[in-house]
Design a protein around this motif. Sequence first.
Motif, PDB file in Angstrom:
ATOM      1  N   GLY A  33       0.839  -1.193   0.000  1.00 17.67           N
ATOM      2  CA  GLY A  33       0.000   0.000   0.000  1.00 17.67           C
ATOM      3  C   GLY A  33       0.872   1.240   0.000  1.00 17.67           C
ATOM      4  O   GLY A  33       1.977   1.235   0.548  1.00 17.67           O
ATOM      5  N   LYS A  34       0.413   2.299  -0.612  1.00 16.47           N
ATOM      6  CA  LYS A  34       1.206   3.519  -0.726  1.00 16.47           C
ATOM      7  C   LYS A  34       1.520   4.092   0.661  1.00 16.47           C
ATOM      8  O   LYS A  34       0.626   4.410   1.428  1.00 16.47           O
ATOM      9  CB  LYS A  34       0.475   4.558  -1.576  1.00 16.47           C
ATOM     10  CG  LYS A  34       1.338   5.740  -1.983  1.00 16.47           C
ATOM     11  CD  LYS A  34       0.617   6.591  -2.997  1.00 16.47           C
ATOM     12  CE  LYS A  34       1.472   7.779  -3.438  1.00 16.47           C
ATOM     13  NZ  LYS A  34       2.720   7.371  -4.100  1.00 16.47           N
ATOM     14  N   GLY A  35       2.820   4.147   0.984  1.00 17.51           N
ATOM     15  CA  GLY A  35       3.264   4.707   2.253  1.00 17.51           C
ATOM     16  C   GLY A  35       2.996   3.833   3.457  1.00 17.51           C
ATOM     17  O   GLY A  35       3.175   4.277   4.604  1.00 17.51           O
ATOM     18  N   ILE A  36       2.627   2.560   3.225  1.00 13.01           N
ATOM     19  CA  ILE A  36       2.225   1.689   4.335  1.00 13.01           C
ATOM     20  C   ILE A  36       3.370   1.396   5.308  1.00 13.01           C
ATOM     21  O   ILE A  36       3.154   1.115   6.483  1.00 13.01           O
ATOM     22  CB  ILE A  36       1.635   0.372   3.755  1.00 13.01           C
ATOM     23  CG1 ILE A  36       0.709  -0.286   4.761  1.00 13.01           C
ATOM     24  CG2 ILE A  36       2.706  -0.587   3.288  1.00 13.01           C
ATOM     25  CD1 ILE A  36      -0.068  -1.467   4.195  1.00 13.01           C
ATOM     26  N   GLY A  37       4.620   1.470   4.806  1.00 10.42           N
ATOM     27  CA  GLY A  37       5.768   1.172   5.678  1.00 10.42           C
ATOM     28  C   GLY A  37       6.503   2.404   6.169  1.00 10.42           C
ATOM     29  O   GLY A  37       7.455   2.307   6.953  1.00 10.42           O
ATOM     30  N   PHE A  38       6.058   3.567   5.720  1.00 14.84           N
ATOM     31  CA  PHE A  38       6.770   4.802   6.076  1.00 14.84           C
ATOM     32  C   PHE A  38       6.699   5.055   7.580  1.00 14.84           C
ATOM     33  O   PHE A  38       5.624   5.095   8.180  1.00 14.84           O
ATOM     34  CB  PHE A  38       6.166   5.992   5.314  1.00 14.84           C
ATOM     35  CG  PHE A  38       6.887   7.278   5.571  1.00 14.84           C
ATOM     36  CD1 PHE A  38       8.117   7.533   4.991  1.00 14.84           C
ATOM     37  CD2 PHE A  38       6.340   8.231   6.425  1.00 14.84           C
ATOM     38  CE1 PHE A  38       8.783   8.730   5.232  1.00 14.84           C
ATOM     39  CE2 PHE A  38       7.001   9.428   6.681  1.00 14.84           C
ATOM     40  CZ  PHE A  38       8.225   9.668   6.078  1.00 14.84           C
ATOM     41  N   GLY A  39       7.865   5.221   8.180  1.00 16.03           N
ATOM     42  CA  GLY A  39       7.939   5.533   9.607  1.00 16.03           C
ATOM     43  C   GLY A  39       7.644   4.364  10.532  1.00 16.03           C
ATOM     44  O   GLY A  39       7.654   4.525  11.752  1.00 16.03           O
ATOM     45  N   LYS A  40       7.379   3.179   9.959  1.00 14.31           N
ATOM     46  CA  LYS A  40       7.072   2.003  10.784  1.00 14.31           C
ATOM     47  C   LYS A  40       8.362   1.277  11.180  1.00 14.31           C
ATOM     48  O   LYS A  40       9.393   1.417  10.533  1.00 14.31           O
ATOM     49  CB  LYS A  40       6.165   1.037  10.011  1.00 14.31           C
ATOM     50  CG  LYS A  40       4.890   1.651   9.436  1.00 14.31           C
ATOM     51  CD  LYS A  40       3.920   2.061  10.497  1.00 14.31           C
ATOM     52  CE  LYS A  40       2.538   2.374   9.923  1.00 14.31           C
ATOM     53  NZ  LYS A  40       2.503   3.340   8.842  1.00 14.31           N
TER      54      LYS A  40
END
Length: 283
Positions: A33-40
Motif C-alpha cells: 500500500g502507498k506509504g504503508i511502511g513509512f515511519g514504521k
Amino acid sequence: MSIKRDYMISKVLNNNVILAVDKKTRQEHILVGKGIGFGKKDGKMVRLSNHDIEKSFIAYDKRTKKEYLQLLNQLDGKIIGMSEEIISLAEKELGHLNSHIHIVLTDHIAFAIERIHMQLEISNPFLYEIKALYPEEFQIGLKAAQLIKERLEVDIPEAEIGFIALHLHSARQNKKVKDTMKDTRLLKEVVDLVQKEIAMTIDNQDLMYTRLINHLRVAIIRTEEKKPIDNPLLESIKEQFEVSYRIAQKVGEYINEKKNIDVKEGEIGYLALHIERIRRSSN
C-alpha cells in the motif's frame, strides 16, 4: 466502509511494502500500500484499514516457507519490497500468478542487480522471441525496470527485462521457468530453420516475424493438446505452394524430433501459407 485490523510488523521491506502478522488470524502476510511502511518499525503493532492496503497476500505456503524466509534473511529488504510491488502490479494486469513467483522473481532480480554492480554483461538470446510471444509480460517488465531505477537507482538492460517477462509468463501459466525457456528456444530454432530453408533473414522487428512465431506457438499447443484443425485448403496448398509445403514438413519433423508430438497435415498446411507469404515478401 473502512475495516481496521491489527498487525504485528515482522519486517518493513520499503515505504510501500511490509511483512506483518494478522493479530486475529496469526497468519503472516505481505501488505502492499502507498506509504504503508513509512515511519514504521519492525516488532511494532500497527492498525491498518482496508483503504490503507492495496494488496494483501500470504507470500508462501508450507512447502516454500523455508525458501522465502531464507530470502528475507539474505537479501536487502528494499529488493524484496520492490519485487513484491512488481508482483502486485503484474497480478493487477495479468491475474493470479503462481505463488512461487515471490521466491523465483525476487531471487532473480537480486542476482541480476548483483551482476550489474559487478559490470557483468547480461545477454538474452531469446529477447525478440519473448517480445513477440509474451507482449503483456514484457510491458510489465518495462514497468519493473522503471521501478528498479526509481527504488534502487539501477538501470537494468533490455535483456534482463526479457527474463523478468519469462518469469511472469511462467507464473501465469503455472509452469517452471526452465520449461518456458525450453519452449521459447524451440520456437527460435524453428524460425532459424525456416530462414535457412528460404535463404533469407526475417526482420525480428517485422510484423511478419511476430505472426510466424505466434502461429508456431499456437500450432504446437494444439498439437500437444491433441486438438487437430481441419484445413479445407490442404490439397490446393500442396499443389500451388509445393516449396513452402516441403519446408513446413521439415518444420513438423523438427518439432516431432524435439517434443515427440505428431504435427498433423492440417497444421503443416497453414504453416506453409505463412512461409509462402514470407517468401513472396522477399520478392
